[in-house]
Design a protein around this motif. Structure first.
Motif, PDB file in Angstrom:
ATOM      1  N   SER A  98      -8.220   2.675  -1.487  1.00 26.98           N
ATOM      2  CA  SER A  98      -8.634   1.894  -0.322  1.00 26.98           C
ATOM      3  C   SER A  98      -9.036   2.835   0.808  1.00 26.98           C
ATOM      4  CB  SER A  98      -7.490   0.986   0.136  1.00 26.98           C
ATOM      5  OG  SER A  98      -7.831   0.280   1.313  1.00 26.98           O
ATOM      6  N   SER A  99      -9.845   2.312   1.724  1.00 26.45           N
ATOM      7  CA  SER A  99     -10.265   3.087   2.895  1.00 26.45           C
ATOM      8  C   SER A  99      -9.680   2.525   4.184  1.00 26.45           C
ATOM      9  CB  SER A  99     -11.808   3.090   2.986  1.00 26.45           C
ATOM     10  OG  SER A  99     -12.303   1.766   3.072  1.00 26.45           O
ATOM     11  N   VAL A 100      -8.907   1.431   4.063  1.00 24.65           N
ATOM     12  CA  VAL A 100      -8.339   0.776   5.240  1.00 24.65           C
ATOM     13  C   VAL A 100      -6.821   0.866   5.176  1.00 24.65           C
ATOM     14  CG1 VAL A 100      -8.163  -1.360   6.551  1.00 24.65           C
ATOM     15  CG2 VAL A 100     -10.279  -0.822   5.344  1.00 24.65           C
ATOM     16  N   SER A 101      -6.193   1.464   6.181  1.00 26.13           N
ATOM     17  CA  SER A 101      -4.746   1.606   6.224  1.00 26.13           C
ATOM     18  C   SER A 101      -4.098   0.330   6.750  1.00 26.13           C
ATOM     19  CB  SER A 101      -4.356   2.785   7.117  1.00 26.13           C
ATOM     20  OG  SER A 101      -2.948   2.877   7.228  1.00 26.13           O
ATOM     21  N   ILE A 102      -2.981  -0.057   6.111  1.00 24.86           N
ATOM     22  CA  ILE A 102      -2.217  -1.207   6.577  1.00 24.86           C
ATOM     23  C   ILE A 102      -1.349  -0.776   7.754  1.00 24.86           C
ATOM     24  CG2 ILE A 102      -0.380  -2.841   5.996  1.00 24.86           C
ATOM     25  CD1 ILE A 102      -1.361  -2.844   3.157  1.00 24.86           C
TER      26      ILE A 102
ATOM     27  N   GLN B 281       0.830  -1.201   0.000  1.00 23.07           N
ATOM     28  CA  GLN B 281       0.000   0.000   0.000  1.00 23.07           C
ATOM     29  C   GLN B 281       0.871   1.260   0.000  1.00 23.07           C
ATOM     30  OE1 GLN B 281      -2.386   1.402   3.626  1.00 23.07           O
ATOM     31  NE2 GLN B 281      -4.009   0.491   2.352  1.00 23.07           N
ATOM     32  N   PHE B 282       0.415   2.260  -0.771  1.00 27.30           N
ATOM     33  CA  PHE B 282       0.992   3.604  -0.723  1.00 27.30           C
ATOM     34  C   PHE B 282       0.068   4.481   0.102  1.00 27.30           C
ATOM     35  CE2 PHE B 282       2.236   1.897  -4.925  1.00 27.30           C
ATOM     36  CZ  PHE B 282       3.613   1.893  -4.758  1.00 27.30           C
ATOM     37  N   GLU B 283       0.663   5.256   0.992  1.00 34.97           N
ATOM     38  CA  GLU B 283      -0.125   6.107   1.874  1.00 34.97           C
ATOM     39  C   GLU B 283       0.419   7.537   1.816  1.00 34.97           C
ATOM     40  OE1 GLU B 283      -1.790   5.403   6.279  1.00 34.97           O
ATOM     41  OE2 GLU B 283       0.387   5.653   6.205  1.00 34.97           O
TER      42      GLU B 283
ATOM     43  N   LEU C  13      -5.052   6.486   0.217  1.00 33.15           N
ATOM     44  CA  LEU C  13      -4.518   5.125   0.291  1.00 33.15           C
ATOM     45  C   LEU C  13      -4.663   4.433  -1.061  1.00 33.15           C
ATOM     46  CD1 LEU C  13      -6.195   4.077   3.664  1.00 33.15           C
ATOM     47  CD2 LEU C  13      -3.866   4.931   3.358  1.00 33.15           C
ATOM     48  N   LEU C  14      -3.599   3.756  -1.502  1.00 31.84           N
ATOM     49  CA  LEU C  14      -3.630   2.985  -2.733  1.00 31.84           C
ATOM     50  C   LEU C  14      -3.104   1.579  -2.459  1.00 31.84           C
ATOM     51  CD1 LEU C  14      -2.282   5.435  -5.490  1.00 31.84           C
ATOM     52  CD2 LEU C  14      -4.598   4.503  -5.325  1.00 31.84           C
TER      53      LEU C  14
END
Length: 287
Positions: free
Chosen positions: A143-147, A100-102, A107-108
């Motif tokens: 995305s809406s959920v952060s890793i 993921q890119f933040e 978020l991607l």
């Protein structure tokens, strides 16, 4: 007065180092295969998109509209400070990476990625740097959920005798007079797509992996190679060269060229500076 000015200079250098260690503000990159980890101390992130498109040829009409010949590829390039026993090195030669890119609240998520190349540069008294590209053959979407994951290892500066190069010949003994080195690997891949599918079905790494090492060494601890040895066939094209970054009495990172040979050799002399020999080696190893 002199001591006071010197103290202030050291403090400013420490602040700059701390800023570099913190990396880009409000940005994070998470990547891995079986284990996803956060890459810390990132200095730069960039993206490029390569659209594989060519004009179509229609019989009797010449060139027609363009058509997509291969799926679009996205390349991510990352520059970061090299950490002790850096996690990213374990991903070289590995396919099917995800992460993921933040950036701020954006978020991607991505998957189906693999390393394209990897390089590290190290100089005495400096923070070592790492650069690498990876290509996303799979998908990339919001995305809406952060890793949430742990970061890779802590940062360590290179001490005065923290760079070691070990050569396999008698005239190039192990030495601590290395001033800097750059090591790189470039990977060759075969990407297979299914009919009508824009997602890669399989990614295979093909041998050999191309390696290069550029080494700067003090001239007083250096013996030149036999320049014209290639004319009589005596040039050694099967050398082993090991490069190490050490700190706190232990080896932090190690890189080794296999089947290496000398590509370029030069000497630099300057007033008031240490005479330096610059060596460029190239090698190849199996996947």
């Amino acid at each position: 007065n002199f001591k006071k000015r010197k103290k202030n200079f050291k403090k400013e250098k420490s602040v700059n180092s701390n800023m570099a260690v913190e990396g880009i503000h409000d940005s994070n990159v998470y990547i891995g295969k079986d284990v996803i980890k956060k890459l810390n101390s990132i200095q730069n992130v960039s993206f490029s998109q390569n659209v594989q498109e060519e004009p179509s040829i229609t019989v009797g009409k010449g060139e027609g509209p363009t058509i997509i010949t291969q799926p679009t590829q996205i390349t991510a390039s990352i520059d970061k400070i090299l950490n002790g026993e850096d996690f990213i090195r374990t991903l070289t030669g590995t396919s099917s990476l995800s992460g993921q890119f933040e950036y701020g609240d954006n978020l991607l998520d991505f998957d189906g990625a693999c390393m394209e190349n990897f390089s590290v540069s190290a100089s005495v008294g400096q923070l070592p740097q790492a650069s690498f590209d990876f290509i996303i053959y799979g998908s990339i979407s919001g995305s809406s959920v952060s890793i949430s994951s742990s970061a890779d290892n802590e940062i360590k500066e290179i001490p005065t005798e923290g760079l070691i190069a070990t050569f396999d010949t008698a005239n190039k003994p192990q030495t601590n007079s290395i001033q800097s080195f750059t090591y790189s690997e470039i990977f060759t891949k075969e990407v297979i797509y299914g009919i009508g599918n824009n997602r890669a079905a399989d990614i295979k790494f093909i041998s050999p992996i191309r390696q290069e090492a550029s080494i700067a060494i003090e001239i007083e601890d250096y013996s030149p190679e036999e320049t014209f040895s290639f004319l009589n066939g005596s040039k050694d094209r099967n050398r082993s060269i090991k490069l190490e970054i050490s700190g706190d009495g232990s080896i932090l990172n190690s890189y080794e060229l296999e089947n290496a040979y000398l590509v370029n050799e030069s000497v630099t002399l300057g007033v008031g500076n240490t005479a330096t020999a610059n060596l460029l080696y190239r090698g190849y190893k199996k996947v």
